[in-house]
Enzyme design. Structure first.
Site, PDB file in Angstrom:
ATOM      1  N   GLY A  96     -31.471  16.391 -71.086  1.00 34.17           N
ATOM      2  CA  GLY A  96     -31.125  16.535 -69.673  1.00 34.17           C
ATOM      3  C   GLY A  96     -32.213  16.053 -68.734  1.00 34.17           C
ATOM      4  O   GLY A  96     -32.180  16.319 -67.544  1.00 34.17           O
ATOM      5  N   GLY A  98     -32.995  12.842 -68.308  1.00 32.79           N
ATOM      6  CA  GLY A  98     -32.737  11.457 -67.893  1.00 32.79           C
ATOM      7  C   GLY A  98     -33.510  10.438 -68.694  1.00 32.79           C
ATOM      8  O   GLY A  98     -33.911   9.389 -68.174  1.00 32.79           O
ATOM      9  N   SER A  99     -33.715  10.728 -69.974  1.00 32.42           N
ATOM     10  CA  SER A  99     -34.508   9.828 -70.809  1.00 32.42           C
ATOM     11  C   SER A  99     -33.921   8.414 -70.854  1.00 32.42           C
ATOM     12  O   SER A  99     -34.646   7.426 -70.705  1.00 32.42           O
ATOM     13  CB  SER A  99     -34.603  10.434 -72.210  1.00 32.42           C
ATOM     14  OG  SER A  99     -34.994   9.480 -73.121  1.00 32.42           O
ATOM     15  N   SER A 100     -32.600   8.291 -71.023  1.00 33.44           N
ATOM     16  CA  SER A 100     -32.014   6.951 -71.166  1.00 33.44           C
ATOM     17  C   SER A 100     -32.168   6.145 -69.872  1.00 33.44           C
ATOM     18  O   SER A 100     -32.464   4.948 -69.906  1.00 33.44           O
ATOM     19  CB  SER A 100     -30.550   7.031 -71.588  1.00 33.44           C
ATOM     20  OG  SER A 100     -29.800   7.704 -70.617  1.00 33.44           O
ATOM     21  N   ALA A 101     -31.992   6.805 -68.720  1.00 32.11           N
ATOM     22  CA  ALA A 101     -32.145   6.094 -67.440  1.00 32.11           C
ATOM     23  C   ALA A 101     -33.603   5.673 -67.250  1.00 32.11           C
ATOM     24  O   ALA A 101     -33.884   4.563 -66.787  1.00 32.11           O
ATOM     25  CB  ALA A 101     -31.699   6.971 -66.275  1.00 32.11           C
ATOM     26  N   ALA A 102     -34.526   6.559 -67.621  1.00 32.10           N
ATOM     27  CA  ALA A 102     -35.945   6.233 -67.450  1.00 32.10           C
ATOM     28  C   ALA A 102     -36.328   5.055 -68.334  1.00 32.10           C
ATOM     29  O   ALA A 102     -37.076   4.161 -67.913  1.00 32.10           O
ATOM     30  CB  ALA A 102     -36.807   7.460 -67.768  1.00 32.10           C
ATOM     31  N   ASP A 143     -29.231   9.901 -62.485  1.00 31.93           N
ATOM     32  CA  ASP A 143     -30.394   9.772 -63.380  1.00 31.93           C
ATOM     33  C   ASP A 143     -31.158   8.493 -63.050  1.00 31.93           C
ATOM     34  O   ASP A 143     -32.384   8.486 -62.971  1.00 31.93           O
ATOM     35  CB  ASP A 143     -29.954   9.705 -64.844  1.00 31.93           C
ATOM     36  CG  ASP A 143     -29.413  11.034 -65.342  1.00 31.93           C
ATOM     37  OD1 ASP A 143     -29.216  11.932 -64.513  1.00 31.93           O
ATOM     38  OD2 ASP A 143     -29.188  11.148 -66.556  1.00 31.93           O
TER      39      ASP A 143
END
Ligand code: MEV
Length: 310
Positions: A96, A98-102, A143
């Protein structure tokens, strides 16, 4: 040989997860506790080096399709030769934050740095949203927006992002259940609830919207109790939507029992992280110890006052 670098932070959604998908506002901010760094260099073949995979880009496992497709698209759009991409991240994935967006923000920044080209925020968002659609299906874009900036944001899907300073005298404890969150499934299950129990779903979404607006006013007026109440009401509405789980509820109850002003899940839910609001750093540290001894995997503390960020 020239190296392109790009950095991005994780994000914490303070208020408005899930309801943001339905046009309600959300408040999120970059999370200083975790970041991702990407480096890109020319190479004989397209390769990826990350803690999840080391090898040819073409052969990455399916959970890295968002990364693979983004890199291919950048390569095609800007007609570059093959390159090696290294990703180093301290953002726990699927929690939760936002790893993928980062990762998508840092990749895109590194790529533009590598080809020595300036880019607009809109261009960055286009590439990040492209990657996020592959990762999450139907993302609101929050995100991506939170991971690409440095301020807290008030975000409404499809509207320009407005930032505002977090200037409230409080501390936010973030605790990880240690269980992988399931954003995609949780978002789908809320959509399903709309089909099966429309009234329940729309009431919960509306409640989340109202509490987010109230939370924004509370932050501006430095009213910790009101913000805490809004967080508690939001957690209840998220429970009604079916996106909490037993571990999140347990950590939320424990934080409240030990003096937090408010507590709720953050992000997609069904695992991942929860947040708790306290007046002092000592309270946050105390609750952090309690949650860690009750099964939380990790915990971070972030000041919400303006002075904490300097
Ligand atoms: C995920 O970090 C936030 C959700 O609201 C999904 C989205 O906004 O795309 C659950």
């Amino acid at each position: 040989m020239s190296i392109g670098t790009g950095i991005a932070t994780g994000k914490i959604i303070l208020m408005g997860e899930h309801s943001v998908v339905y046009g309600e506002p959300a408040i999120a901010f970059p999370f200083a506790g975790a970041k991702v760094q990407v480096e890109i260099t020319a190479n004989e073949t397209n390769t990826l080096i990350s803690s999840y995979y080391h090898g040819l880009l073409e052969e990455v496992p399916s959970h890295l399709k968002n990364v693979k497709d983004l890199l291919h698209r950048l390569q095609q759009d800007f007609h570059t030769g093959p390159f090696a991409t290294s990703i180093v991240s301290t953002i726990p994935s699927e929690r939760g934050m936002g790893s993928s967006a980062a990762v998508a923000v840092a990749l895109t920044r590194a790529f533009f740095d590598w080809i020595k080209k300036d880019f607009t925020k809109e261009e960055l968002m286009t590439y990040v949203n492209f990657s996020e659609k592959i990762a999450h299906g139907n993302p609101s874009g929050i995100d991506a927006a939170a991971a690409s900036g440095t301020d807290a944001i008030y975000f409404i899907k499809g509207h320009p992002i407005t930032s505002f300073p977090l200037t409230i005298d409080g501390y936010l404890l973030v605790a990880d259940t240690g269980i992988k969150g399931q954003t995609r499934e949780a978002v789908k299950s809320v959509a399903h609830l709309f089909e099966t129990s429309k009234q329940l779903a729309s009431q919960a979404i509306q409640r989340l919207g109202i509490e987010t607006k109230r939370a924004k006013e509370a932050i501006i007026a430095n009213q910790l109790e009101v913000l805490g109440e809004s967080m508690n009401n939001a957690h209840q509405a998220l429970q009604q939507l079916g996106v909490s789980n037993q571990q999140l509820d347990q950590l939320v109850s424990l934080a409240l029992a030990h003096g937090a002003y408010g507590a709720k899940l953050t992000g997609g839910g069904r695992g991942g992280c929860m947040i708790a609001l306290t007046k002092t750093k000592e309270q946050a540290e105390n609750i952090s110890r309690i949650l860690l001894s009750d099964g939380a995997r990790a915990a971070w503390i972030q000041g919400l006052g303006v002075y904490e960020h300097v």
